[in-house]
Enzyme design. Structure first.
Site, PDB file in Angstrom:
ATOM      1  CB  VAL A   1      -1.034  -0.133   1.295  1.00  0.00           C
ATOM      2  CG1 VAL A   1      -1.712   1.063   1.333  1.00  0.00           C
ATOM      3  CG2 VAL A   1      -2.058  -1.404   0.993  1.00  0.00           C
TER       4      VAL A   1
ATOM      5  CB  THR B   1      -3.981  -3.685  10.883  1.00  0.00           C
ATOM      6  OG1 THR B   1      -4.231  -3.166   9.841  1.00  0.00           O
ATOM      7  CG2 THR B   1      -3.584  -2.068  11.525  1.00  0.00           C
TER       8      THR B   1
ATOM      9  CB  THR C   1      -7.518  -2.563   6.986  1.00  0.00           C
ATOM     10  OG1 THR C   1      -7.435  -2.529   5.686  1.00  0.00           O
ATOM     11  CG2 THR C   1      -8.623  -3.069   7.237  1.00  0.00           C
TER      12      THR C   1
ATOM     13  CB  CYS D   1      -7.320  -7.396   2.850  1.00  0.00           C
ATOM     14  SG  CYS D   1      -5.832  -6.453   2.393  1.00  0.00           S
TER      15      CYS D   1
ATOM     16  NE  ARG E   1       9.451  -2.564   0.606  1.00  0.00           N
ATOM     17  CZ  ARG E   1       8.555  -3.099  -0.546  1.00  0.00           C
ATOM     18  NH1 ARG E   1       9.689  -3.603  -1.699  1.00  0.00           N
ATOM     19  NH2 ARG E   1       7.877  -2.093  -1.130  1.00  0.00           N
TER      20      ARG E   1
ATOM     21  NE  ARG F   1       1.640  -9.600   2.561  1.00  0.00           N
ATOM     22  CZ  ARG F   1       0.951  -8.090   2.213  1.00  0.00           C
ATOM     23  NH1 ARG F   1       1.344  -6.915   3.864  1.00  0.00           N
ATOM     24  NH2 ARG F   1       0.329  -7.780   1.361  1.00  0.00           N
TER      25      ARG F   1
ATOM     26  CG  ASP G   1       9.201  -0.024   5.688  1.00  0.00           C
ATOM     27  OD1 ASP G   1       8.461  -0.072   4.747  1.00  0.00           O
ATOM     28  OD2 ASP G   1       9.376  -0.984   5.937  1.00  0.00           O
TER      29      ASP G   1
HETATM   30  N1  NAD Z   1      -2.216  -5.349   0.234  1.00  0.00           N
HETATM   31  C1  NAD Z   1      -3.079  -4.606   0.035  1.00  0.00           C
HETATM   32  O1  NAD Z   1      -2.998  -5.251  -1.275  1.00  0.00           O
HETATM   33  C2  NAD Z   1      -4.025  -4.099   1.180  1.00  0.00           C
HETATM   34  C3  NAD Z   1      -5.219  -3.036   0.225  1.00  0.00           C
HETATM   35  C4  NAD Z   1      -6.406  -1.964   1.851  1.00  0.00           C
HETATM   36  C5  NAD Z   1      -5.350  -2.339   2.448  1.00  0.00           C
HETATM   37  N2  NAD Z   1      -4.452  -2.530   2.922  1.00  0.00           N
HETATM   38  C6  NAD Z   1      -4.078  -2.158   5.038  1.00  0.00           C
HETATM   39  O2  NAD Z   1      -3.085  -1.423   4.688  1.00  0.00           O
HETATM   40  C7  NAD Z   1      -2.003  -1.969   5.308  1.00  0.00           C
HETATM   41  C8  NAD Z   1      -0.962  -2.300   5.047  1.00  0.00           C
HETATM   42  O3  NAD Z   1      -0.583  -3.492   4.302  1.00  0.00           O
HETATM   43  P1  NAD Z   1       0.703  -3.799   3.721  1.00  0.00           P
HETATM   44  O4  NAD Z   1       0.077  -4.411   3.030  1.00  0.00           O
HETATM   45  O5  NAD Z   1       0.768  -2.407   2.379  1.00  0.00           O
HETATM   46  O6  NAD Z   1       1.436  -4.448   4.228  1.00  0.00           O
HETATM   47  P2  NAD Z   1       3.106  -5.008   3.916  1.00  0.00           P
HETATM   48  O7  NAD Z   1       3.706  -6.138   4.580  1.00  0.00           O
HETATM   49  O8  NAD Z   1       3.382  -5.357   2.820  1.00  0.00           O
HETATM   50  O9  NAD Z   1       4.181  -3.576   4.142  1.00  0.00           O
HETATM   51  C9  NAD Z   1       3.858  -3.291   5.071  1.00  0.00           C
HETATM   52  C10 NAD Z   1       5.186  -1.504   5.104  1.00  0.00           C
HETATM   53  O10 NAD Z   1       5.322  -1.655   6.392  1.00  0.00           O
HETATM   54  C11 NAD Z   1       6.670  -1.655   7.500  1.00  0.00           C
HETATM   55  N3  NAD Z   1       6.707  -1.637   8.123  1.00  0.00           N
HETATM   56  C12 NAD Z   1       5.934  -2.221   9.675  1.00  0.00           C
HETATM   57  N4  NAD Z   1       5.694  -1.633  10.589  1.00  0.00           N
HETATM   58  C13 NAD Z   1       6.402  -0.579  10.414  1.00  0.00           C
HETATM   59  C14 NAD Z   1       6.743   0.531  11.822  1.00  0.00           C
HETATM   60  N5  NAD Z   1       6.494   0.764  13.025  1.00  0.00           N
HETATM   61  N6  NAD Z   1       7.243   1.355  10.655  1.00  0.00           N
HETATM   62  C15 NAD Z   1       7.461   1.783   9.772  1.00  0.00           C
HETATM   63  N7  NAD Z   1       7.573   0.534   8.820  1.00  0.00           N
HETATM   64  C16 NAD Z   1       6.460  -0.322   9.425  1.00  0.00           C
HETATM   65  C17 NAD Z   1       7.263  -3.089   7.092  1.00  0.00           C
HETATM   66  O11 NAD Z   1       8.462  -3.466   6.713  1.00  0.00           O
HETATM   67  C18 NAD Z   1       6.670  -3.287   5.494  1.00  0.00           C
HETATM   68  O12 NAD Z   1       7.255  -2.873   4.662  1.00  0.00           O
HETATM   69  C19 NAD Z   1      -2.696  -3.223   6.246  1.00  0.00           C
HETATM   70  O13 NAD Z   1      -3.053  -2.265   7.611  1.00  0.00           O
HETATM   71  C20 NAD Z   1      -3.811  -3.871   5.486  1.00  0.00           C
HETATM   72  O14 NAD Z   1      -4.925  -4.257   5.673  1.00  0.00           O
HETATM   73  C21 NAD Z   1      -4.136  -3.175   2.114  1.00  0.00           C
END
Ligand code: NAD
Length: 421
Positions: free
Chosen positions: A14, A82, A117, A257, A37, A323, A32
């Protein structure tokens, strides 16, 4: 704040596309917690496959694993994971860690927007106090909260951050207007001002729960169809001729998700004293689908221990995202039933598969080694396989198991057996 400096926290599926999109219009820093990364992104590599190398290299986005780089930002956008715990409770650990990081560099007048989310109330009742504690500032007076749910879909180029309707909600009407201005600059899909932060949080949670429940219903229908000895796909093709029949397909529900967010909704239902029956029933059915599929294939193999080649491990087609993939449930159950299972994936990183699930992916598709070929993920590389190629991969008389219905249109050579939901 007509041209605010923006910080994006968490550069995953995201956060990275969002940060690159925002950086086209505003000075933006992407932070990040994982220095690895940041290093790969600086080299122009995105292992999630969401942002092409050329876009990454040309982007004005500043990248950092140092929180200090965000100091002075006027808008902080939090996009950290999350997940749920082993017993399916919301795990707000990464969100709380992000609040501590942001709180330490938060300045007066800034807006902190959450895109992760969550369930209704998390932004204002949990994140706000966490930010106040670290920053010694007061939410609603010294800094402001906002929520803007993320709707993107891994691997879906049509519904990227710059094309979808962006929901925004701020702690005050003025903050909502500011967010509408920022996000409205980035997306051509338009902005929807939600009535409140809680409304925006709830809307996101129910969007994904609705998909989960609809797929669960079709999965339950597929179980009934199996008992009836008819194909659920044939039934869906037929029912789909009605103008208002919803086109959901049966299958495994994994990923970060759809299979996770309903547990967030269930948690908040319980908090208001409501037992969430439909939401949890949907989760139970979808989480049981891997075992149902494995048992059905075992039966189609007459219970004989067999060599099974599984095509696809990722949680959905044409992405490397492993995942919470439920293909591992199918593999574990088939192995437990005595079969020798090997897995090939055209998109996944073998090292990531080994690290996450202890599964060593088969590097090549070798002819004639399997009694059963199981098409588990409809990656293009698998969906496009012609009938003679499928036939070559199995021994004479082998079973072609088509979990996704991706080979339904193929006429298989005589002698091969076929299984599908
Ligand atoms: N993947 C999707 O398609 C999608 C779609 C809609 C909503 N979401 C929501 O968006 C959010 C993120 O999902 P994602 O898929 O991008 O996750 P992800 O695991 O791909 O990425 C998360 C990133 O955050 C970093 N991170 C973790 N803890 C951190 C912190 N304390 N400070 C800074 N960086 C940190 C990680 O190193 C990672 O690079 C979640 O809540 C998810 O439910 C995801």
């Amino acid at each position: 704040m007509s041209h605010p400096r923006i910080a994006v926290i968490g550069l995953g599926y995201v956060g990275l596309p969002l940060a690159v999109a925002v950086a086209r219009y505003f000075p933006t820093v992407g932070f990040d917690i994982d220095p690895g990364r940041i290093a790969e992104l600086r080299r122009g590599e995105d292992r999630t496959g969401e942002v092409p190398a050329a876009d990454l290299r040309q982007s004005a986005l500043e990248l950092s694993a140092e929180a200090e780089a965000m100091r002075g930002a006027e808008v902080f956008i939090v996009t950290v994971p999350t997940p749920v715990t082993a017993d399916n409770q919301p795990d707000l650990g990464p969100l709380m860690a992000a609040c501590r990081t942001v709180g330490a560099v938060l300045g007066k007048g800034a807006v902190v927007v959450f895109e992760s989310t969550v369930y209704p109330g998390v932004t204002e009742d949990i994140c706000g106090p966490a930010l106040e504690q670290v920053s010694s500032l007061t939410a609603g007076r010294d800094f402001f909260l906002g929520y803007s749910p993320e709707r993107i879909n891994p691997g879906d180029r049509e519904h990227g951050v710059e094309h979808i309707v962006k929901v925004v909600a701020g702690q005050t009407p003025a903050v909502t207007d500011r967010l509408a201005q920022v996000y409205g600059t980035v997306t051509r899909g338009g902005v929807h001002r939600a009535a409140s932060i809680r409304v925006a949080e709830a809307a996101k949670a129910i969007e994904n729960a609705q998909r989960d429940i609809n797929i669960a219903f079709i999965n339950e229908v597929s179980m009934i169809c199996r008992g009836l000895g008819i194909s659920v796909h044939d039934v869906l093709d037929t029912a789909g001729t009605k103008w208002n029949f919803l086109p959901f397909k049966p299958g495994l529900v994994g990923g970060h998700c759809i299979g996770v967010d309903p547990f967030y909704l269930a948690e908040c239902a319980r908090a208001v004293g409501h037992h969430p029956e439909i939401i949890l029933a949907g989760r139970r059915i979808n989480d049981g689908m891997g075992q149902f599929v494995a048992d059905a294939i075992h039966q189609a193999l007459d219970g004989r221990p067999s060599d099974i080649l599984v095509l696809g491990l990722t949680f959905k087609e044409n992405v490397p995202d492993l995942r919470n993939t439920k293909v591992v449930d199918v593999v574990a159950r088939l192995s437990g039933l005595g079969h020798r299972v090997s897995v090939h994936d055209a998109c996944a990183d073998p090292a990531a598969a080994l690290a996450a699930y202890g599964l060593a992916l088969t590097p090549d598709l070798v002819d004639g080694r399997a009694d059963c070929l199981l098409g588990a993920v409809a990656h293009r590389a698998y969906a496009d396989l012609p009938a003679d190629r499928l036939a070559a991969l199995v021994r004479p008389g082998g079973l072609i198991a088509d979990l996704k219905g991706m080979w339904r249109g193929l006429v298989l050579p005589d002698g091969l057996r076929r299984w599908q939901l």
